[in-house]
Scaffold this motif. Structure first.
Motif, PDB file in Angstrom:
ATOM      1  N   GLU B 195       0.843  -1.201   0.000  1.00 14.73           N
ATOM      2  CA  GLU B 195       0.000   0.000   0.000  1.00 14.73           C
ATOM      3  C   GLU B 195       0.872   1.241   0.000  1.00 14.73           C
ATOM      4  O   GLU B 195       1.881   1.302   0.699  1.00 14.73           O
ATOM      5  CB  GLU B 195      -0.888  -0.002   1.247  1.00 14.73           C
ATOM      6  CG  GLU B 195      -2.129  -0.828   1.041  1.00 14.73           C
ATOM      7  CD  GLU B 195      -3.118  -0.633   2.172  1.00 14.73           C
ATOM      8  OE1 GLU B 195      -3.584   0.496   2.363  1.00 14.73           O
ATOM      9  OE2 GLU B 195      -3.402  -1.639   2.848  1.00 14.73           O
ATOM     10  N   ASP B 227     -11.279   5.296  12.502  1.00 16.24           N
ATOM     11  CA  ASP B 227     -10.390   4.184  12.854  1.00 16.24           C
ATOM     12  C   ASP B 227      -8.971   4.731  12.987  1.00 16.24           C
ATOM     13  O   ASP B 227      -8.185   4.708  12.049  1.00 16.24           O
ATOM     14  CB  ASP B 227     -10.474   3.090  11.776  1.00 16.24           C
ATOM     15  CG  ASP B 227      -9.699   1.835  12.146  1.00 16.24           C
ATOM     16  OD1 ASP B 227      -8.926   1.866  13.121  1.00 16.24           O
ATOM     17  OD2 ASP B 227      -9.870   0.812  11.450  1.00 16.24           O
ATOM     18  N   ALA B 265       6.804 -10.443  -0.003  1.00 17.74           N
ATOM     19  CA  ALA B 265       6.069 -11.256   0.967  1.00 17.74           C
ATOM     20  C   ALA B 265       7.004 -12.104   1.817  1.00 17.74           C
ATOM     21  O   ALA B 265       6.800 -12.255   3.012  1.00 17.74           O
ATOM     22  CB  ALA B 265       5.057 -12.145   0.253  1.00 17.74           C
ATOM     23  N   VAL B 266       8.037 -12.651   1.179  1.00 18.57           N
ATOM     24  CA  VAL B 266       8.921 -13.547   1.922  1.00 18.57           C
ATOM     25  C   VAL B 266      10.178 -13.809   1.085  1.00 18.57           C
ATOM     26  O   VAL B 266      10.180 -13.589  -0.127  1.00 18.57           O
ATOM     27  CB  VAL B 266       8.157 -14.867   2.250  1.00 18.57           C
ATOM     28  CG1 VAL B 266       7.987 -15.738   1.028  1.00 18.57           C
ATOM     29  CG2 VAL B 266       8.818 -15.647   3.375  1.00 18.57           C
ATOM     30  N   GLN B 268      12.604 -17.072   0.501  1.00 16.09           N
ATOM     31  CA  GLN B 268      12.763 -18.497   0.800  1.00 16.09           C
ATOM     32  C   GLN B 268      13.800 -19.079  -0.143  1.00 16.09           C
ATOM     33  O   GLN B 268      13.693 -18.891  -1.354  1.00 16.09           O
ATOM     34  CB  GLN B 268      11.433 -19.234   0.574  1.00 16.09           C
ATOM     35  CG  GLN B 268      10.530 -19.244   1.799  1.00 16.09           C
ATOM     36  CD  GLN B 268       9.149 -19.800   1.497  1.00 16.09           C
ATOM     37  OE1 GLN B 268       8.748 -19.900   0.350  1.00 16.09           O
ATOM     38  NE2 GLN B 268       8.415 -20.142   2.536  1.00 16.09           N
ATOM     39  N   LYS B 273       9.909 -13.462  -2.920  1.00 14.62           N
ATOM     40  CA  LYS B 273       8.584 -13.644  -3.507  1.00 14.62           C
ATOM     41  C   LYS B 273       7.729 -12.421  -3.223  1.00 14.62           C
ATOM     42  O   LYS B 273       7.632 -11.976  -2.080  1.00 14.62           O
ATOM     43  CB  LYS B 273       7.935 -14.904  -2.946  1.00 14.62           C
ATOM     44  CG  LYS B 273       8.738 -16.131  -3.344  1.00 14.62           C
ATOM     45  CD  LYS B 273       8.046 -17.425  -3.036  1.00 14.62           C
ATOM     46  CE  LYS B 273       8.898 -18.564  -3.613  1.00 14.62           C
ATOM     47  NZ  LYS B 273       8.442 -19.861  -3.166  1.00 14.62           N
ATOM     48  N   SER B 275       4.102 -10.128  -3.675  1.00 10.75           N
ATOM     49  CA  SER B 275       2.650 -10.245  -3.761  1.00 10.75           C
ATOM     50  C   SER B 275       2.189  -9.923  -5.178  1.00 10.75           C
ATOM     51  O   SER B 275       2.760  -9.070  -5.863  1.00 10.75           O
ATOM     52  CB  SER B 275       2.017  -9.269  -2.782  1.00 10.75           C
ATOM     53  OG  SER B 275       0.683  -9.006  -3.151  1.00 10.75           O
ATOM     54  N   ALA B 277      -0.560  -8.495  -5.763  1.00 14.36           N
ATOM     55  CA  ALA B 277      -1.637  -7.514  -5.558  1.00 14.36           C
ATOM     56  C   ALA B 277      -1.230  -6.098  -5.971  1.00 14.36           C
ATOM     57  O   ALA B 277      -1.905  -5.135  -5.615  1.00 14.36           O
ATOM     58  CB  ALA B 277      -2.083  -7.531  -4.098  1.00 14.36           C
ATOM     59  N   LEU B 284      -5.887   1.473  -5.403  1.00 11.21           N
ATOM     60  CA  LEU B 284      -6.224   2.109  -4.123  1.00 11.21           C
ATOM     61  C   LEU B 284      -5.516   3.457  -3.985  1.00 11.21           C
ATOM     62  O   LEU B 284      -6.087   4.433  -3.506  1.00 11.21           O
ATOM     63  CB  LEU B 284      -5.818   1.196  -2.956  1.00 11.21           C
ATOM     64  CG  LEU B 284      -6.722  -0.008  -2.689  1.00 11.21           C
ATOM     65  CD1 LEU B 284      -5.992  -1.045  -1.828  1.00 11.21           C
ATOM     66  CD2 LEU B 284      -8.007   0.422  -1.976  1.00 11.21           C
ATOM     67  N   ARG B 357      -0.714  -4.868  23.120  1.00 11.78           N
ATOM     68  CA  ARG B 357      -0.159  -6.199  22.836  1.00 11.78           C
ATOM     69  C   ARG B 357       0.821  -6.170  21.669  1.00 11.78           C
ATOM     70  O   ARG B 357       1.588  -7.100  21.468  1.00 11.78           O
ATOM     71  CB  ARG B 357      -1.293  -7.193  22.581  1.00 11.78           C
ATOM     72  CG  ARG B 357      -2.097  -6.884  21.358  1.00 11.78           C
ATOM     73  CD  ARG B 357      -3.283  -7.804  21.154  1.00 11.78           C
ATOM     74  NE  ARG B 357      -4.153  -7.253  20.127  1.00 11.78           N
ATOM     75  CZ  ARG B 357      -3.975  -7.455  18.843  1.00 11.78           C
ATOM     76  NH1 ARG B 357      -2.985  -8.201  18.419  1.00 11.78           N
ATOM     77  NH2 ARG B 357      -4.783  -6.890  17.961  1.00 11.78           N
TER      78      ARG B 357
END
Lengths: 187, 411
Positions: B195, B227, B265-266, B268, B273, B275, B277, B284, B357
């Motif tokens: 984003e 929000d 995303a990651v 490995q 890798k 996304s 999207a 957006l 948290r």
């Protein structure tokens, strides 16, 4: 004297309850951990059938009133009996339904009345991948396209925003666009 | 143990503004600074950085310094000079080179342990900044060892990088600025973005910050946001402090030869890798930009602004037909990865149960607990709470609160 009635959108989604759930999960994040499952049995050839019923969530196991069945097979061009859609098609259907449900929910939340929503989802596969003919060709979809046709009481821009937001919050969209660790074992 | 009524931690814009407001109210205080005045600006930012707000928008309590060009953008040395001048002019009681190790409660006040002794204060104002630590994803450990990894806190200049390709991860202001700079320096650059928010530097002949100022957007209070968590997490606008470049967006980067792809995303087995999207993230971003421009146009319409050029809409973000979803980091194409994946404050020295948290400081408009205050965090009280131009209002608010508490106690 005239009275103006506020016309509320009704897409049949209880967004107030969903917003309430957000509050509850804020207090008890462990309740938000769900596990879904599908129980699949081989029938014959590439034909198989999934039973879907139980799932875990809100800290306990749930049983539905009925068991749903999703069957899968392959078409005749793959020398199968074509008794049901292929697994990749079921994935496309899952994406279509996930995005459509998302559009309805977001529209409800934004006070947009939907009259009709249709989405056509296409996925491209080069089957030389699954046939193991070329290591550079992947097994799965090389590209997926979804095309929405939406009739709603909203501007073009607002409809585009609905579709964008539904992707942003979609489980299946995330599953397809991001890698997931998959562990397969044999009992 | 040294005693003082109010202890301010940090001598950047937030701490200095607080000090100024405390002095105005004759509240005895000391400002503790781990390094020198404007330390983060001096040591933790890249060389070419310019403020994203124009000079006229650098209003600090009791200080207005827009310089020779009110519409220009301060370079790093100008910001440092501004804060040093401000500290001198306000006679801020700064103790430099004092590192705070622990903040605990003691009686009705607080105990602050430092490497130069212990303080006891009725009030503590945490003004240590929002960008102390560069957030880096956990999978950065999985990068092949030959790849150099930098964060915007370590990065200073393109000359620091070895030759070879650069993967810039992150599409906020930092990521796009560094991608543009490294591309200009001749590197092969890939920008990975989730984003992001595209924004023109100037619109209808005025700087975007002018629009945000006059339309009241900068001053939006927390109470008007549905929000606040989401809004506080928003990435910074894709801007550069340079009027000559209207956009530092994905289109302008692509026009200069930067490859863009989705969110990382990651990593490995040495393979990054991304996304799939990207198209939605671009959609957006365009929608967000256009909504903001609509707000500006509506304001211009109702306030009958006559001297403005007509409204304008920009081309959509161009998304590559097939953005890459993976990149073999062992292939040799990429020599450096820059993690422009956000910052977070360092509150590790606060030894009090005041975190949620996710480890974020819980506060209500900057009030954490009786006598314990924070400022300079994103959208703390208003949208511009973390800007030089906005922190002053929060500093006054907090100084007033400390002043009131003092009088209540006296009575």
């Amino acid at each position: 004297m005239t009275y103006q009635t506020e016309v509320k959108a009704d897409n049949g989604v209880d967004t107030e309850a969903l917003i309430g759930a957000r509050g509850a999960f804020e207090q008890m994040p462990e309740a938000a951990a769900f596990t879904f499952r599908s129980d699949c049995a081989w029938i014959e050839g590439t034909y198989s059938s999934n039973n879907l019923n139980g799932y875990f969530g809100l800290g306990q196991e749930h049983t539905r009133k009925q068991t749903y069945r999703i069957e899968s097979d392959h078409p005749e061009v793959f020398h199968a009996a074509d008794r049901a859609p292929t697994p990749p098609e079921i994935v496309l259907a899952a994406l279509a339904s996930c995005l459509t449900g998302g559009v309805a929910s977001v529209a409800q939340h934004r006070g947009i009345q939907l009259n009709a929503v249709r989405v056509v989802v296409e996925g491209d596969i080069d089957v030389r991948g699954i046939l193991g003919m070329d290591p550079d060709i992947r097994n799965g979809f090389s590209a997926i396209r979804a095309s929405f046709d939406i009739d709603a009481n909203a501007s073009r821009e607002d409809i585009a925003a609905l579709v964008a937001q539904s992707q942003k919050r979609s489980a299946v969209f995330d599953i397809l666009t991001n890698p997931t660790n998959v562990a397969v074992s044999v009992a | 143990m040294k005693r003082i009524h109010t202890l301010v931690i940090g001598a950047g814009q937030a701490g200095l503004a607080t000090s100024h407001c405390l002095t105005e109210r004759a509240i005895p205080h000391v400002v503790l600074e781990r390094g020198e005045v404007a330390n983060s600006w001096k040591t933790e930012r890249w060389d070419s950085l310019r403020l994203l707000t124009p000079n006229w928008q650098s209003r600090l309590p009791g200080h207005c310094s827009e310089g020779a060009d009110p519409n220009g953008f301060m370079a790093l040395p100008d910001v440092i000079r501004l804060l040093c001048t401000y500290a001198d002019a306000s006679k801020a009681p700064v103790e430099t080179g004092v590192c705070v190790a622990a903040l605990t409660a003691e009686g009705l006040g607080y105990r602050v342990e430092t490497d130069k002794g212990t303080w006891r204060a009725d009030h503590v104002v945490i003004a240590s900044g929002a960008c102390n630590i560069a957030s880096v994803p956990a999978f950065s450990d999985a990068l092949p060892p030959h790849i150099a990894q930098l964060t915007p806190i370590d990065y200073k200049t393109p000359a620091q990088l070895r030759t070879g390709g650069v993967l810039v991860v992150g599409g906020s202001a930092t990521g796009v600025q560094l991608a543009a700079e490294l591309r200009r320096a001749g590197h092969d650059v890939i920008l990975s973005t989730g984003e992001h928010i595209r924004m023109p530097r100037h619109y209808r002949g005025r700087d975007v910050q002018w629009w945000m100022d006059v339309t009241g957007l900068h001053e939006t209070p927390v109470s008007e946001v549905d929000d606040i968590d989401r809004v506080r997490r928003l990435p910074s606008l894709q801007l550069t402090g340079d009027m000559s470049r209207q956009f530092t967006d994905l289109n302008s980067l692509q026009a200069h030869g930067v490859e863009i792809t989705g969110r990382l995303a990651v990593v490995q087995d040495g393979v990054a890798k991304f996304s799939g999207a990207l198209a939605n993230h671009c959609a957006l971003s365009d929608l967000k930009m256009n909504r903001l421009l609509d707000t500006f146009d509506a304001w211009a319409e109702t306030s009958a602004q006559r001297d403005l050029p007509p409204p304008e809409r920009f081309d959509r973000t161009r998304v590559p037909t097939m953005p890459r979803v993976s990149l073999d980091l062992r292939s040799g194409r990429i020599a450096t990865v820059i993690w422009a994946t956000g910052y977070r404050p360092d509150h590790g020295w606060i030894d009090l149960p005041v975190f949620d948290r996710k480890g974020r400081l819980v506060h209500d408009q900057g009030s954490i607990a009786p006598g314990l205050h924070v400022l300079g965090l994103p959208f703390m009280r208003r949208r511009n709470s973390a800007l030089i131009d906005g922190v002053g209002r929060d500093a006054r608010f907090i100084a007033d609160r400390i002043d009131r508490a003092r009088h209540t106690k006296a009575a």
